[in-house]
Write an enzyme that holds these catalytic residues in place. Structure first.
Site, mmCIF file in Angstrom:
data_model
loop_
_atom_site.group_PDB
_atom_site.id
_atom_site.type_symbol
_atom_site.label_atom_id
_atom_site.label_comp_id
_atom_site.label_asym_id
_atom_site.label_seq_id
_atom_site.Cartn_x
_atom_site.Cartn_y
_atom_site.Cartn_z
ATOM 1 N N GLY A 1 33.462 63.024 6.267
ATOM 2 C CA GLY A 1 32.380 64.131 5.503
ATOM 3 C C GLY A 1 32.229 65.429 5.767
ATOM 4 O O GLY A 1 31.764 66.459 5.529
ATOM 5 N N GLU B 1 39.893 56.840 11.978
ATOM 6 C CA GLU B 1 38.940 58.232 12.199
ATOM 7 C C GLU B 1 38.542 59.452 12.890
ATOM 8 O O GLU B 1 37.205 58.487 13.702
ATOM 9 C CB GLU B 1 37.654 57.818 11.199
ATOM 10 C CG GLU B 1 37.472 56.377 10.142
ATOM 11 C CD GLU B 1 37.024 56.475 9.215
ATOM 12 O OE1 GLU B 1 36.520 56.155 7.850
ATOM 13 O OE2 GLU B 1 35.707 55.885 9.214
ATOM 14 N N LYS C 1 28.260 54.183 2.619
ATOM 15 C CA LYS C 1 27.379 54.356 3.474
ATOM 16 C C LYS C 1 26.145 54.283 3.161
ATOM 17 O O LYS C 1 25.873 53.483 1.986
ATOM 18 C CB LYS C 1 27.364 56.400 3.676
ATOM 19 C CG LYS C 1 29.083 55.812 4.918
ATOM 20 C CD LYS C 1 29.356 57.685 5.179
ATOM 21 C CE LYS C 1 30.876 57.581 5.801
ATOM 22 N NZ LYS C 1 31.637 58.743 5.958
ATOM 23 N N SER D 1 37.891 62.353 5.052
ATOM 24 C CA SER D 1 37.677 63.407 4.251
ATOM 25 C C SER D 1 38.993 63.205 3.040
ATOM 26 O O SER D 1 40.148 64.473 2.856
ATOM 27 C CB SER D 1 38.194 64.614 4.674
ATOM 28 O OG SER D 1 36.522 65.165 5.370
ATOM 29 N N ASN E 1 33.602 53.178 1.709
ATOM 30 C CA ASN E 1 33.019 52.966 2.450
ATOM 31 C C ASN E 1 31.871 53.582 1.489
ATOM 32 O O ASN E 1 31.584 54.542 1.908
ATOM 33 C CB ASN E 1 32.639 53.549 4.169
ATOM 34 C CG ASN E 1 31.051 53.373 4.688
ATOM 35 O OD1 ASN E 1 30.823 53.582 4.730
ATOM 36 N ND2 ASN E 1 31.902 54.210 5.526
ATOM 37 N N GLU F 1 29.802 56.625 13.115
ATOM 38 C CA GLU F 1 28.065 57.250 12.897
ATOM 39 C C GLU F 1 27.453 56.119 13.004
ATOM 40 O O GLU F 1 26.505 56.427 13.843
ATOM 41 C CB GLU F 1 27.918 56.860 11.398
ATOM 42 C CG GLU F 1 28.734 58.363 10.856
ATOM 43 C CD GLU F 1 28.904 58.560 9.183
ATOM 44 O OE1 GLU F 1 28.557 56.995 8.607
ATOM 45 O OE2 GLU F 1 29.497 58.698 8.670
HETATM 46 P P1 PGA Z 1 34.141 60.698 3.707
HETATM 47 O O1 PGA Z 1 34.108 59.431 4.981
HETATM 48 O O2 PGA Z 1 35.446 59.947 3.639
HETATM 49 O O3 PGA Z 1 33.204 60.820 3.779
HETATM 50 O O4 PGA Z 1 34.896 61.277 5.457
HETATM 51 C C1 PGA Z 1 34.915 58.470 5.453
HETATM 52 C C2 PGA Z 1 34.441 57.610 6.000
HETATM 53 O O5 PGA Z 1 33.511 57.881 7.410
HETATM 54 O O6 PGA Z 1 34.544 55.709 6.401
#
Ligand code: PGA
Length: 252
Positions: A173, A167, A11, A213, A9, A97
């Site tokens: 993040g 998640e 983003k 993460s 992802n 998000e």
């Molecule tokens: P991250 O994000 O690996 O940066 O924690 C995962 C996600 O939001 O899909």
């Protein structure tokens, strides 16, 4: 046994050249190895470029969102038919998000899930509790609500095109991933509920990704949990090396 599925992802990161390069590096790094299903989900403007970069490989293309209608006066939105048109096979829906920063409701996410499935896309439906919800012992209730309401009126025949991503919002993040035990517990709960909504058979076949993460050094232990079938990777998917290391952690 369920095949592991690792999705990137990206983003709102990368640029055109960087996205093409990252996709090319992932394709090259995998060298045709398809023991793990790999999807790349770039920002909308780069979908067609990444589609070119993964053409002829086993890497599949996903979008990070879509609007439920096929077309219409919805300024700024993107439809499932458009995603198919540029080569997407997958779409991430209900990412935290979008739920928490853009105010998407379970009802709206369900409209998208049904529309994506009707169009022929495969759906990665994200669910997950906030830290407050976990602290007040509401994790199961939140997961139950997001799963049940996200899947209202989904036909049993469409379940093979569903993936669920667990998640926990507090892990996204933040560098604080769920422990393997916490992930396993949530995944087992989601699989059990999915079985009650559809069937035991559908639940056994359902891929459930963990996201939050995931890094090269924790992927193997997370993916080794019996109900963790891969990951949805944010930050660590923006570098080919770390993403490829995570994919390799899924090879059993
Ligand atoms: P991250 O994000 O690996 O940066 O924690 C995962 C996600 O939001 O899909």
């Amino acid at each position: 046994m369920r095949k592991k599925f690792v999705a990137a992802n990206w983003k709102m990161y990368t640029n055109r050249v960087g996205a093409q390069q990252l996709a090319a590096d992932v394709v090259k790094g995998l060298a045709g190895d398809d023991r793990v299903t790999v999807a790349l989900c770039p920002p909308f403007p780069y979908l067609a470029f990444v589609a070119d970069a993964v053409k002829g490989s086993k890497v599949v293309l996903g979008a990070q969102n879509m609007y439920p209608d096929k077309e219409g006066a919805f300024t700024g939105e993107v439809s499932p038919t458009m995603l198919l048109d540029v080569g997407c096979t997958h779409v991430i829906l209900g990412h935290s998000e979008r739920r928490h920063k853009l105010g998407e409701s379970d009802w709206f996410i369900n409209q998208k899930v049904r529309s994506a499935l009707a169009a022929g896309l495969q759906v990665i439906l994200c669910v997950g509790e906030t830290l407050d919800e976990r602290k007040s012992n509401q994790t199961d209730a939140v997961l139950d609500r997001q799963l049940t309401q996200g899947l209202v009126d989904v036909a049993a025949a469409d379940t093979p095109r569903l993936v669920v991503a667990y998640e926990p919002v507090w892990a996204i993040g933040t560098g604080h991933n769920a422990t393997p035990e916490q992930a396993q517990e949530a995944h087992a709960f989601l699989r059990r509920r999915f079985g009650q909504i559809f069937s035991e058979k559908a639940a056994v076949a359902l891929p459930i990704q963990y996201g939050g993460s995931v890094k090269p050094d924790n992927a193997a232990i997370l993916f080794a949990q019996p109900d963790v079938d891969g990951g949805l990777i944010g930050g660590a998917s923006l570098k080919a090396d770390s993403f490829l290391a995570i994919v390799r952690a899924g090879i059993s």
